[in-house]
Design a protein around this motif. Structure first.
Motif, mmCIF file in Angstrom:
data_model
loop_
_atom_site.group_PDB
_atom_site.id
_atom_site.type_symbol
_atom_site.label_atom_id
_atom_site.label_comp_id
_atom_site.label_asym_id
_atom_site.label_seq_id
_atom_site.Cartn_x
_atom_site.Cartn_y
_atom_site.Cartn_z
ATOM 1 N N ALA A 216 -37.552 17.993 -10.396
ATOM 2 C CA ALA A 216 -36.908 18.685 -11.510
ATOM 3 C C ALA A 216 -35.580 18.026 -11.868
ATOM 4 O O ALA A 216 -35.224 17.900 -13.049
ATOM 5 C CB ALA A 216 -36.703 20.160 -11.165
ATOM 6 N N GLY B 135 -36.313 14.983 -13.849
ATOM 7 C CA GLY B 135 -36.639 15.344 -15.227
ATOM 8 C C GLY B 135 -35.401 15.684 -16.032
ATOM 9 O O GLY B 135 -35.278 15.299 -17.210
ATOM 10 N N SER C 238 -33.781 12.543 -17.019
ATOM 11 C CA SER C 238 -34.411 11.881 -18.171
ATOM 12 C C SER C 238 -33.922 12.494 -19.482
ATOM 13 O O SER C 238 -33.707 11.776 -20.470
ATOM 14 C CB SER C 238 -35.933 11.978 -18.061
ATOM 15 N N TYR D 66 -40.005 10.986 -17.285
ATOM 16 C CA TYR D 66 -40.504 12.345 -17.475
ATOM 17 C C TYR D 66 -42.021 12.400 -17.413
ATOM 18 O O TYR D 66 -42.584 13.419 -16.986
ATOM 19 C CB TYR D 66 -40.024 12.925 -18.804
ATOM 20 N N VAL E 288 -42.701 12.850 -13.774
ATOM 21 C CA VAL E 288 -42.263 14.181 -13.342
ATOM 22 C C VAL E 288 -43.225 15.254 -13.850
ATOM 23 O O VAL E 288 -43.643 16.143 -13.099
ATOM 24 C CB VAL E 288 -40.829 14.458 -13.837
ATOM 25 N N TRP E 289 -43.592 15.184 -15.115
ATOM 26 C CA TRP E 289 -44.487 16.187 -15.693
ATOM 27 C C TRP E 289 -45.845 16.174 -15.012
ATOM 28 O O TRP E 289 -46.418 17.233 -14.728
ATOM 29 C CB TRP E 289 -44.638 15.936 -17.188
ATOM 30 N N ILE F 298 -38.791 20.414 -22.506
ATOM 31 C CA ILE F 298 -39.064 20.118 -21.099
ATOM 32 C C ILE F 298 -38.448 21.133 -20.149
ATOM 33 O O ILE F 298 -38.808 21.162 -18.965
ATOM 34 C CB ILE F 298 -38.571 18.705 -20.724
ATOM 35 N N LEU G 139 -39.271 22.047 -15.996
ATOM 36 C CA LEU G 139 -38.259 21.811 -14.970
ATOM 37 C C LEU G 139 -37.919 23.093 -14.225
ATOM 38 O O LEU G 139 -37.755 23.085 -12.992
ATOM 39 C CB LEU G 139 -37.004 21.215 -15.606
#
Length: 208
Positions: free
Chosen positions: A32, A35, A38, A73, A76-77, A156, A160
């Motif tokens: 998180a 992210g 980013s 991202y 991360v996603w 986003i 997160l």
């Protein structure tokens, strides 16, 4: 690519990203944080454009930061979709009641977070543009990048927050209560046999 379904979720994320990336709460919070970093790159590019645009430096800095933010991202996603088992990414019709409630809470927290960002941004712009002359001096690239940063943050933030707030599942019980005896090692469902004076069990209903 089409809509993400539970079947695609299982097939697509069975082996990547590795489970070790999101297996613990600490690692999910690291994801998180990455992210959030980013999204921070987009905000940095807006600041660069504010002071340096129009120029080649501002243009290439914006391209580099935006590309890096997108790559970070995406990773991360992908991990958070797997970690949350669809709370992030899946359409609501694929979720159970618990997941729907969890998503609604996350979305409410995200809206509050976006509101705070807008309030802070408004105050910063108000202080930076106290003189009327400065309003017309703001580069168009800075305005566009700033709006992109706000929209990106809004989009986003739920993912997160889901990764940040998700807790580890409770540990599995190792002992099965149904298979345990009492403290003397006897089966709880049976009876302890009677013993004679010499320690031998008494057979039947007779006694010595």
């Amino acid at each position: 690519m089409g809509e993400l379904t539970p079947e695609r979720l299982e097939a697509r994320y069975r082996e990547w990203p590795p489970r070790s990336w999101y297996a613990t709460r600490r690692r999910r919070r690291i994801l998180a944080g990455m992210g959030a970093g980013s999204a921070g790159m987009i905000w940095i590019s807006a600041i660069v454009c504010w002071y340096l645009a129009p120029s080649d430096v501002a243009m290439w800095t914006t391209f580099a930061l935006a590309g890096s933010a997108l790559a970070i991202y995406f990773v991360v996603w992908s991990a958070l979709v797997t970690a949350t088992r669809g709370v992030v990414g899946l359409a609501e019709r694929y979720l159970d009641e618990r997941q729907i409630r969890e998503r609604q809470k996350i979305q409410a927290d995200a809206r509050r977070g976006t509101t705070m960002v807008l309030v802070v941004l408004s105050l910063v712009l108000l202080l930076a543009s106290r003189e009327a002359e400065k309003i017309v001096q703001i580069p168009a690239a800075a305005i566009v990048t700033l709006m992109s940063a706000v929209i990106t943050t809004h989009l986003i933030l739920p993912a997160l927050l889901a990764g940040w707030q998700m807790s580890d599942p409770p540990p599995d019980d190792e002992d099965d209560p149904g298979d345990e005896g009492d403290e003397h090692g006897h089966d709880r469902g049976g009876e302890t046999p009677s013993l004679a004076a010499d320690g031998q069990p008494i057979e039947g209903n007779t006694a010595a």
